[in-house]
Design a protein around this motif. Structure first.
Motif, short mmCIF file in Angstrom:
data_model
loop_
_atom_site.label_atom_id
_atom_site.label_comp_id
_atom_site.label_asym_id
_atom_site.label_seq_id
_atom_site.Cartn_x
_atom_site.Cartn_y
_atom_site.Cartn_z
N ASN A 197 71.25 16.55 111.00
CA ASN A 197 71.67 17.81 111.61
C ASN A 197 72.66 17.50 112.73
O ASN A 197 72.28 16.98 113.79
N GLU A 198 73.94 17.78 112.47
CA GLU A 198 74.99 17.45 113.42
C GLU A 198 74.83 18.21 114.74
O GLU A 198 75.14 17.69 115.82
N ASP A 199 74.36 19.44 114.67
CA ASP A 199 74.23 20.25 115.88
C ASP A 199 73.08 19.77 116.77
O ASP A 199 73.22 19.68 117.99
N LEU A 200 71.93 19.48 116.14
CA LEU A 200 70.75 19.07 116.90
C LEU A 200 70.67 17.56 117.09
O LEU A 200 69.84 17.08 117.87
N LYS A 201 71.51 16.81 116.34
CA LYS A 201 71.53 15.35 116.41
C LYS A 201 70.16 14.75 116.05
O LYS A 201 69.65 13.83 116.70
N ILE A 202 69.59 15.29 114.96
CA ILE A 202 68.31 14.77 114.48
C ILE A 202 68.32 14.70 112.95
O ILE A 202 69.12 15.36 112.29
N ALA A 203 67.42 13.88 112.42
CA ALA A 203 67.22 13.82 110.97
C ALA A 203 66.17 14.85 110.59
O ALA A 203 65.23 15.12 111.35
#
Length: 276
Positions: free
Chosen positions: A119-125
């Motif tokens: 998730n590019e926005d949240l910077k998480i997998a």
């Protein structure tokens, strides 16, 4: 008792309800600490694929699901440098969104394709959670299973006798792996060879011709007969090369091949037979 999911391809009709239900449950909804919201585009934690197989006119479609396998020996857990991925007591593998730092090592470690997303926005997998938040709230199954109209998706405890009976009929997606997945499949597509036979002199379809495919390496044989249109389908083949033998009383036995179905299903087209 560990949770397992069984997907029966024999009765899946490709309605996409499972995929839509997953989106409906997770897009715009924050189920922390189980999962942050799924993006409305770009991620499919339960993805349905229309796999068109063969060549015209011998074509068939298999509806195939891409979903986290919730492995007992999950490579993603071992790969995570932040200890953000863990396996619950019920076997469900979760990425803790509060601990994840977006290093994406888990994406590289997963032996299955398009399972873990970044998730590019949240910077998480992110990935499928088996809707663990619903299970913790008293639900007996994830939203995708609840939405399936044909009963092709079955969820339950692996110690349940009914579930054990289904597992005995099923197989893992990639049996060569040793990751011990908790998702099983009934009716996983095997290779096929199809074609049509006709009487060259009479210029008509050849019915009731015995068609035998022999695996070049193992010698294993699969047999069928042509129908009233001269068509035949040899289904359930392991990948590899096969020689074909066509036999019918009053006709010359004829060999064909080898035919290679290692990478794809094959339609050999129309083949002429000759009277003896």
């Amino acid at each position: 008792m560990g949770k397992v999911l069984i997907i029966n391809y024999d009765i899946c009709n490709g309605c996409y309800n499972c995929q839509v239900a997953c989106k409906d449950e997770h897009v715009g909804n924050d189920w922390s600490p189980i999962a942050k919201p799924q993006p409305d585009t770009g991620q499919f934690w339960n993805k349905l694929h229309d796999n068109v197989r063969g060549q015209v006119p011998k074509v068939m479609i298999t509806y195939e699901h891409s979903i986290c396998q919730h492995c007992d020996d999950a490579p993603c857990i071992r790969s995570c440098s932040q200890d953000a991925i863990y396996k619950r007591d019920d076997g469900i593998v979760i990425i803790n969104p509060d601990k994840c730092r977006g290093h994406q090592l888990c994406i590289e470690a997963c032996p299955y394709e398009n399972i873990i997303y970044y998730n590019e926005d949240l910077k998480i997998a992110q990935k499928c959670t088996f809707c663990a938040h619903l299970l913790d709230d008293g639900w007996e199954e994830p939203r995708c299973v609840d939405a399936c109209p044909t009963g092709a998706m079955i969820f339950g405890d692996e110690d349940d006798p009914k579930i054990r009976d289904l597992i005995a009929k099923a197989e893992p997606l990639k049996p060569e792996l040793t990751v011990k997945p908790r998702v099983y499949y009934i009716g996983l597509p095997k290779r096929f060879i199809a074609g049509a036979l006709y009487d060259k002199e009479a210029d008509e379809c050849s019915e009731s011709v015995k068609v035998t495919a022999a695996n070049v390496d193992t010698g294993e044989k699969v047999t069928t007969e042509t129908d009233s249109y001269g068509d035949f389908w040899l289904r359930g083949l392991a990948g590899g090369q096969y020689t074909l033998l066509f036999e019918k009383n009053g006709y010359l036995a004829q060999k064909f091949g080898p035919v290679d179905v290692t990478k794809r299903d094959i339609n050999i087209g129309d083949v002429a037979l000759w009277k003896s």
